[in-house]
Design a protein around this motif. Structure first.
Motif, PDB file in Angstrom:
ATOM      1  N   GLY A  16       0.773  -1.222   0.000  1.00  0.00           N
ATOM      2  CA  GLY A  16       0.000   0.000   0.000  1.00  0.00           C
ATOM      3  C   GLY A  16       0.808   1.277   0.000  1.00  0.00           C
ATOM      4  N   GLN A  17       0.079   2.340  -0.275  1.00  0.00           N
ATOM      5  CA  GLN A  17       0.608   3.689  -0.188  1.00  0.00           C
ATOM      6  C   GLN A  17      -0.281   4.488   0.755  1.00  0.00           C
ATOM      7  N   GLY A  18       0.315   5.466   1.427  1.00  0.00           N
ATOM      8  CA  GLY A  18      -0.465   6.316   2.311  1.00  0.00           C
ATOM      9  C   GLY A  18      -0.425   5.851   3.749  1.00  0.00           C
ATOM     10  N   CYS A  19      -1.553   6.021   4.433  1.00  0.00           N
ATOM     11  CA  CYS A  19      -1.635   5.808   5.884  1.00  0.00           C
ATOM     12  C   CYS A  19      -2.061   4.383   6.219  1.00  0.00           C
ATOM     13  N   ALA A  20      -1.120   3.561   6.670  1.00  0.00           N
ATOM     14  CA  ALA A  20      -1.410   2.165   7.012  1.00  0.00           C
ATOM     15  C   ALA A  20      -2.338   2.056   8.219  1.00  0.00           C
ATOM     16  N   ASP A  21      -2.308   3.050   9.114  1.00  0.00           N
ATOM     17  CA  ASP A  21      -3.148   2.989  10.317  1.00  0.00           C
ATOM     18  C   ASP A  21      -4.636   2.914   9.990  1.00  0.00           C
ATOM     19  N   LEU A  22      -5.030   3.416   8.822  1.00  0.00           N
ATOM     20  CA  LEU A  22      -6.448   3.391   8.449  1.00  0.00           C
ATOM     21  C   LEU A  22      -6.979   1.969   8.287  1.00  0.00           C
ATOM     22  N   LEU A  23      -6.090   1.012   7.989  1.00  0.00           N
ATOM     23  CA  LEU A  23      -6.544  -0.353   7.714  1.00  0.00           C
ATOM     24  C   LEU A  23      -7.266  -0.980   8.894  1.00  0.00           C
ATOM     25  N   ASN A  24      -6.909  -0.581  10.097  1.00  0.00           N
ATOM     26  CA  ASN A  24      -7.519  -1.164  11.290  1.00  0.00           C
ATOM     27  C   ASN A  24      -8.521  -0.231  11.967  1.00  0.00           C
ATOM     28  N   THR A  25      -9.015   0.753  11.226  1.00  0.00           N
ATOM     29  CA  THR A  25     -10.072   1.621  11.744  1.00  0.00           C
ATOM     30  C   THR A  25     -11.432   1.058  11.323  1.00  0.00           C
ATOM     31  N   PRO A  26     -12.510   1.438  12.013  1.00  0.00           N
ATOM     32  CA  PRO A  26     -13.850   0.976  11.615  1.00  0.00           C
ATOM     33  C   PRO A  26     -14.232   1.568  10.255  1.00  0.00           C
ATOM     34  N   THR A  44     -10.335   7.719   3.940  1.00  0.00           N
ATOM     35  CA  THR A  44     -10.779   6.868   2.841  1.00  0.00           C
ATOM     36  C   THR A  44      -9.673   5.906   2.427  1.00  0.00           C
ATOM     37  N   ILE A  45     -10.097   4.693   2.055  1.00  0.00           N
ATOM     38  CA  ILE A  45      -9.193   3.653   1.563  1.00  0.00           C
ATOM     39  C   ILE A  45      -9.684   3.208   0.199  1.00  0.00           C
ATOM     40  N   ALA A  46      -8.771   3.165  -0.769  1.00  0.00           N
ATOM     41  CA  ALA A  46      -9.092   2.639  -2.094  1.00  0.00           C
ATOM     42  C   ALA A  46      -8.405   1.289  -2.261  1.00  0.00           C
ATOM     43  N   VAL A  47      -9.191   0.254  -2.470  1.00  0.00           N
ATOM     44  CA  VAL A  47      -8.652  -1.081  -2.739  1.00  0.00           C
ATOM     45  C   VAL A  47      -8.644  -1.256  -4.254  1.00  0.00           C
ATOM     46  N   ILE A  48      -7.480  -1.543  -4.817  1.00  0.00           N
ATOM     47  CA  ILE A  48      -7.358  -1.596  -6.271  1.00  0.00           C
ATOM     48  C   ILE A  48      -7.147  -3.027  -6.765  1.00  0.00           C
ATOM     49  N   ALA A  49      -7.452  -3.239  -8.050  1.00  0.00           N
ATOM     50  CA  ALA A  49      -7.390  -4.574  -8.649  1.00  0.00           C
ATOM     51  C   ALA A  49      -6.181  -4.722  -9.558  1.00  0.00           C
ATOM     52  N   THR A  50      -5.173  -3.891  -9.343  1.00  0.00           N
ATOM     53  CA  THR A  50      -3.941  -3.924 -10.130  1.00  0.00           C
ATOM     54  C   THR A  50      -2.754  -3.854  -9.171  1.00  0.00           C
ATOM     55  N   GLY A  51      -1.553  -3.844  -9.753  1.00  0.00           N
ATOM     56  CA  GLY A  51      -0.380  -3.579  -8.940  1.00  0.00           C
ATOM     57  C   GLY A  51      -0.359  -2.133  -8.488  1.00  0.00           C
ATOM     58  N   ILE A  52       0.443  -1.837  -7.475  1.00  0.00           N
ATOM     59  CA  ILE A  52       0.494  -0.484  -6.923  1.00  0.00           C
ATOM     60  C   ILE A  52       1.063   0.504  -7.937  1.00  0.00           C
ATOM     61  N   GLN A  55      -5.005  12.669  -4.827  1.00  0.00           N
ATOM     62  CA  GLN A  55      -5.742  13.412  -3.798  1.00  0.00           C
ATOM     63  C   GLN A  55      -5.907  12.569  -2.534  1.00  0.00           C
ATOM     64  N   ILE A  56      -6.202  11.285  -2.715  1.00  0.00           N
ATOM     65  CA  ILE A  56      -6.365  10.401  -1.556  1.00  0.00           C
ATOM     66  C   ILE A  56      -5.078  10.362  -0.734  1.00  0.00           C
ATOM     67  N   LEU A  57      -3.956  10.228  -1.408  1.00  0.00           N
ATOM     68  CA  LEU A  57      -2.675  10.174  -0.700  1.00  0.00           C
ATOM     69  C   LEU A  57      -2.330  11.523  -0.075  1.00  0.00           C
ATOM     70  N   ARG A  58      -2.680  12.597  -0.754  1.00  0.00           N
ATOM     71  CA  ARG A  58      -2.400  13.932  -0.226  1.00  0.00           C
ATOM     72  C   ARG A  58      -3.230  14.223   1.023  1.00  0.00           C
ATOM     73  N   HIS A  59      -4.411  13.600   1.117  1.00  0.00           N
ATOM     74  CA  HIS A  59      -5.303  13.832   2.251  1.00  0.00           C
ATOM     75  C   HIS A  59      -5.235  12.682   3.268  1.00  0.00           C
ATOM     76  N   LYS A  60      -4.087  12.017   3.348  1.00  0.00           N
ATOM     77  CA  LYS A  60      -3.809  11.015   4.383  1.00  0.00           C
ATOM     78  C   LYS A  60      -4.720   9.800   4.297  1.00  0.00           C
ATOM     79  N   GLY A  61      -5.152   9.469   3.073  1.00  0.00           N
ATOM     80  CA  GLY A  61      -5.887   8.236   2.856  1.00  0.00           C
ATOM     81  C   GLY A  61      -4.922   7.105   2.556  1.00  0.00           C
ATOM     82  N   ALA A  62      -5.440   6.009   1.994  1.00  0.00           N
ATOM     83  CA  ALA A  62      -4.582   4.861   1.698  1.00  0.00           C
ATOM     84  C   ALA A  62      -5.036   4.185   0.406  1.00  0.00           C
ATOM     85  N   ILE A  63      -4.065   3.676  -0.336  1.00  0.00           N
ATOM     86  CA  ILE A  63      -4.293   2.838  -1.502  1.00  0.00           C
ATOM     87  C   ILE A  63      -3.729   1.466  -1.169  1.00  0.00           C
TER      88      ILE A  63
END
Length: 379
Positions: free
Chosen positions: A111-121, A175-183, A197-205
């Motif tokens: 992933g890219q961005g904020c890994a901490d989001l993965l374990n949030t509700p 926000t988290i975007a789960v993608i169907a390709t390589g990073i 924008q997602i990465l700039r706003h502390k989201g995650a891919i």
């Protein structure tokens, strides 16, 4: 942006590469040999064929030590190290705990961005790629409200509903975007700006697919089961009968998740998928507070008069060190003492003491013998 791979992460990537993202082959090999070290030992390669592993995987493993194959694999590793902010296997503490309940959970996430989001509700919002203006507005409004209430909004970075959901949620950095390709790939390319924008706003891919993986059709249902698996509930805001979002809803139903759907005009084909979901048992909603009400009991989420005051779970640095392992073993779905012990191996007496202390700190809730990860709020 860079990541240092541990030895175990490197091995998982190697095997995941050799079996070309095949969950069946990956688990068959690990279960047979008992450890990934043994799976990758060249001396055991001849045994792969006795396990009914696909011939392409066996041939790929045989050629792996050749200079050309090694060079190609090293390029893949370089991309991971330079383009990823985090890599997590099922043994890593920041791997999303909610996915560990499922037999088809991916062995690795990049992933890219904020890994901490993965374990949030999380709540996933999905729907048509060709959403109408009304469908886009509904998706945006629900996403904005739920993100403001403290939920991370998870979707698939597709056009239409996914895009509207991400757009709204990134305003609250959730926000988290789960993608169907390589990073290394953005699909559709038109959402390159959204990804940035997602990465700039502390989201995650996040993805389970290694670099150089194109957007193949059969990858999207796999992506969808991660979207639903990460989430407490799935909301379908607009969908036709052949919409891929119904695959996400089906995966959510198999995972025992709550499914919500917004209704539309009975003659509007763009909503027939939502209507079918409602007939099949999905919960009809026309306002996001209805979602909060339905998930409040099982998740112990506080519904507040001023939703914007809700806080995200405390960061790892805020958790007392002696309670950290216990806290990170908790999930939003709830677990009994045996399940938590299996994860932590902490003696039962100490574990009970830790759980009681976490309850007093407002970080854990117990109900009917199950312990739930909890979020502190300003109620």
């Amino acid at each position: 942006m860079s990541v240092q791979l541990s030895r175990h992460q490197y091995q998982v990537i190697t095997l995941w590469y050799l079996v070309q993202h095949s969950l069946a082959s990956y688990h068959k090999l690990v279960n047979h040999f008992g450890h990934i070290d043994a799976v990758l030992d060249p001396k055991n390669l001849m045994q792969w064929s006795t396990l009914k592993i696909h011939k392409n995987h066996i041939e790929r493993a045989r050629e792996f030590q050749q200079p050309d194959s090694q060079a190609q694999f090293q390029t893949l590793i370089d991309i991971i190290c330079h383009q990823c902010d985090f890599v997590c296997t099922t043994q890593d503490p920041h791997y999303p705990q909610q996915l560990l309940h499922y037999s088809d959970c991916p062995p690795i996430l990049l992933g890219q961005g904020c890994a901490d989001l993965l374990n949030t509700p999380q709540i996933s919002i999905v729907g048509s790629r060709k959403a109408s203006k009304a469908g886009m507005q509904i998706s945006y409004d629900f996403s904005y409200f739920l993100a403001e209430a403290g939920f991370t909004i998870t979707s698939g970075l597709a056009s239409g509903v996914d895009q509207a959901a991400h757009d709204a949620a990134l305003q609250h950095h959730r926000t988290i975007a789960v993608i169907a390709t390589g990073i290394d790939t953005t699909y559709p390319k038109s959402n390159t700006s959204l990804k940035e924008q997602i990465l700039r706003h502390k989201g995650a891919i996040v993805t389970e697919f290694l670099p150089f993986t194109p957007p193949l059709q059969h990858h999207f249902p796999r992506r969808n089961r991660i979207v639903s698996g990460l989430s407490l509930a799935v909301l379908v805001t607009q969908a036709s009968l052949n919409s891929g979002s119904l695959i996400t809803a089906k995966a959510a139903a198999e995972q025992g998740k709550l499914i919500f759907a917004t209704p539309g005009h009975i003659y509007d084909a763009h909503y027939q998928g939502c209507h079918q979901l409602i007939r099949d048992g999905a919960i009809l909603v026309d306002h996001p507070t209805q979602i909060l009400e339905d998930i409040a009991l099982p998740t112990h989420w506080h519904i507040e008069k001023n939703a914007s005051q809700t806080e995200l779970p405390q960061s790892s640095s805020d958790i007392p060190i002696h309670l950290s392992a216990t806290y990170h073993a908790l999930s939003w779905q709830g677990q009994d003492l045996d399940e938590i012990f299996a994860k932590t191996q902490i003696p039962t007496s100490t574990l009970l003491s830790n759980l009681m202390e976490l309850e007093l700190e407002g970080l854990c809730v117990q109900q009917f013998g199950l312990y739930f990860k909890h979020t502190l709020s300003s109620v």
